[in-house]
Design a protein around this motif. Structure first.
Motif, short mmCIF file in Angstrom:
data_model
loop_
_atom_site.label_atom_id
_atom_site.label_comp_id
_atom_site.label_asym_id
_atom_site.label_seq_id
_atom_site.Cartn_x
_atom_site.Cartn_y
_atom_site.Cartn_z
N UNK A 8 3.82 4.29 4.47
CA UNK A 8 3.26 3.52 3.36
C UNK A 8 3.19 4.40 2.12
N UNK A 9 3.63 3.86 0.98
CA UNK A 9 3.54 4.53 -0.31
C UNK A 9 2.49 3.80 -1.15
N UNK A 10 1.54 4.54 -1.74
CA UNK A 10 0.55 3.87 -2.58
C UNK A 10 -0.07 4.84 -3.58
N UNK A 11 -0.66 4.27 -4.63
CA UNK A 11 -1.40 5.06 -5.62
C UNK A 11 -2.84 4.54 -5.67
N UNK A 12 -3.61 4.96 -6.66
CA UNK A 12 -5.01 4.56 -6.71
C UNK A 12 -5.17 3.05 -6.84
N UNK A 13 -4.30 2.42 -7.63
CA UNK A 13 -4.37 0.98 -7.83
C UNK A 13 -4.20 0.22 -6.52
N UNK A 14 -3.36 0.75 -5.63
CA UNK A 14 -3.05 0.08 -4.37
C UNK A 14 -3.81 0.70 -3.18
N UNK A 15 -4.76 1.59 -3.45
CA UNK A 15 -5.44 2.29 -2.35
C UNK A 15 -6.19 1.33 -1.43
N UNK A 16 -6.97 0.42 -2.00
CA UNK A 16 -7.75 -0.48 -1.15
C UNK A 16 -6.84 -1.46 -0.39
N UNK A 17 -5.86 -2.10 -1.04
CA UNK A 17 -4.92 -2.93 -0.27
C UNK A 17 -4.18 -2.15 0.80
N UNK A 18 -3.85 -0.88 0.52
CA UNK A 18 -3.19 -0.05 1.53
C UNK A 18 -4.11 0.15 2.73
N UNK A 19 -5.40 0.33 2.47
CA UNK A 19 -6.37 0.47 3.55
C UNK A 19 -6.45 -0.79 4.39
N UNK A 20 -6.39 -1.96 3.74
CA UNK A 20 -6.39 -3.23 4.47
C UNK A 20 -5.14 -3.34 5.34
N UNK A 21 -3.99 -2.94 4.80
CA UNK A 21 -2.73 -3.00 5.54
C UNK A 21 -2.79 -2.10 6.77
N UNK A 22 -3.29 -0.90 6.60
CA UNK A 22 -3.42 0.03 7.72
C UNK A 22 -4.33 -0.54 8.80
N UNK A 23 -5.43 -1.15 8.38
CA UNK A 23 -6.37 -1.73 9.34
C UNK A 23 -5.72 -2.87 10.13
N UNK A 24 -4.90 -3.66 9.44
CA UNK A 24 -4.19 -4.76 10.12
C UNK A 24 -3.23 -4.22 11.18
N UNK A 25 -2.48 -3.17 10.82
CA UNK A 25 -1.53 -2.58 11.76
C UNK A 25 -2.26 -2.03 12.99
N UNK A 26 -3.39 -1.36 12.74
CA UNK A 26 -4.17 -0.78 13.84
C UNK A 26 -4.76 -1.86 14.76
N UNK A 27 -4.97 -3.05 14.24
CA UNK A 27 -5.50 -4.12 15.08
C UNK A 27 -4.48 -4.56 16.13
N UNK A 28 -3.17 -4.31 15.86
CA UNK A 28 -2.12 -4.65 16.80
C UNK A 28 -1.60 -3.42 17.56
N UNK A 29 -1.69 -2.25 16.93
CA UNK A 29 -1.14 -1.02 17.49
C UNK A 29 -2.19 0.08 17.31
N UNK A 30 -3.12 0.16 18.24
CA UNK A 30 -4.29 1.03 18.07
C UNK A 30 -3.95 2.52 18.03
N UNK A 31 -2.77 2.89 18.55
CA UNK A 31 -2.36 4.30 18.53
C UNK A 31 -1.38 4.61 17.40
#
Length: 291
Positions: A8-31
């Motif tokens: 994932x590539x992100x800057x400060x503007x996209x930091x919070x959405x990037x965090x949401x994206x990461x959380x979504x991925x971890x909900x399906x792939x915990x490792x």
């Protein structure tokens, strides 16, 4: 490293959405393990985004980045980092799933690490809007059939082994420098031109781009990934209400949802003023241009 790697590539503007994206991925792939490239971001925002996440930072050498032209300020040259992951990550990593922070992962996508794509550099889905092969002047020199379509660069499965076997860092760097000045959609034009014939086509359900004012529910319901590729983004000033509603519905952090909805109400009031100021500026430029 045997874990699935997501980039994932992100800057400060996209930091919070990037965090949401990461959380979504971890909900399906915990490792899941993350390779992240950041720019224009402070330590606090980065720490909040990557809290309790397994990750490694991948960044290109400054001398290489500095040599890549940036014809449009909208896209940073950091966006080319994913094409160099074969040399930035250990050799026991064979594939990487690359996503952008303006995406929402609705269903498990880790099965994509197992797709057979030995002869392909990467996998991608077509642009929703269809045939866009005449995006920049270099296409005039490429013999393409009328049904050849144009893929979106936002979501890719990168075959690192293909890059290691068929590319060198210097050769790839040279090609980027040679081709980018002729592009209009930056790395996406580069991807479609340079990797022509080496792209494994994925169904649009893996990168459903939200472009319609009123989205088609069936496509959204059946999609793995919804991509808010147009601007403004759903969490920013002037976003279309239907897009914002869908984005807030997809994310499950209710505290974050409430906070952005408040900002959204403020935007509804402020956005007409923003448009009026832009209009006045445009009129002013035309008047001064005539003088």
């Amino acid at each position: 490293m045997s874990k699935n790697v997501y980039y994932i590539l992100f800057n400060k503007t996209f930091a919070r959405p990037a965090g949401e994206l990461i959380r979504e991925i971890l909900s399906f792939d915990k490792d899941a393990f993350f390779a992240v490239c950041t720019y224009d971001i402070d330590k606090k925002s980065f720490a909040q985004t990557m809290k309790s996440v397994q990750y490694v930072e991948v960044n290109l050498d400054e001398s290489l980045l500095g040599s890549i032209p940036v014809p449009v300020k909208r896209w940073p040259n950091f966006i080319f980092t994913k094409y160099f992951l074969a040399w930035l990550l250990p050799k026991d990593i064979h594939k990487v799933i690359c996503l952008e922070p303006d995406m929402v992962v609705k269903r498990d996508i880790k099965h994509l690490f197992d797709i057979k794509m030995d002869d392909y550099a990467l996998a991608a889905a077509y642009e929703n809007s269809g045939n866009n092969i005449e995006r920049f002047e270099l296409w005039d020199n490429v013999p393409l059939s009328p049904d050849k379509l144009y893929v979106n660069a936002g979501f890719n499965v990168i075959n690192l082994d293909w890059f290691r076997e068929n590319m060198t860092e210097d050769y790839l760097k040279k090609k980027i420098i040679d081709i980018v000045p002729f592009t209009s959609v930056y790395d996406q034009d580069f991807l479609n031109y340079f990797f022509l014939g080496k792209v494994f086509i994925l169904p649009n359900s893996y990168n459903y781009q939200l472009r319609e004012l009123i989205p088609w529910r069936r496509e959204i319901r059946n999609s793995y990934i919804v991509h808010f590729s147009a601007s403004p983004k759903p969490w920013k000033v002037g976003s279309k209400p239907s897009w914002a509603f869908l984005y807030f519905k997809f994310i499950s952090d209710h505290k974050y949802k409430a906070k952005i909805l408040i900002f959204g109400l403020i935007d509804v009031v402020c956005y007409p003023i923003v448009l009026a100021v832009r209009g006045l500026k445009a009129i002013g430029r035309k008047i001064f241009a005539k003088k």
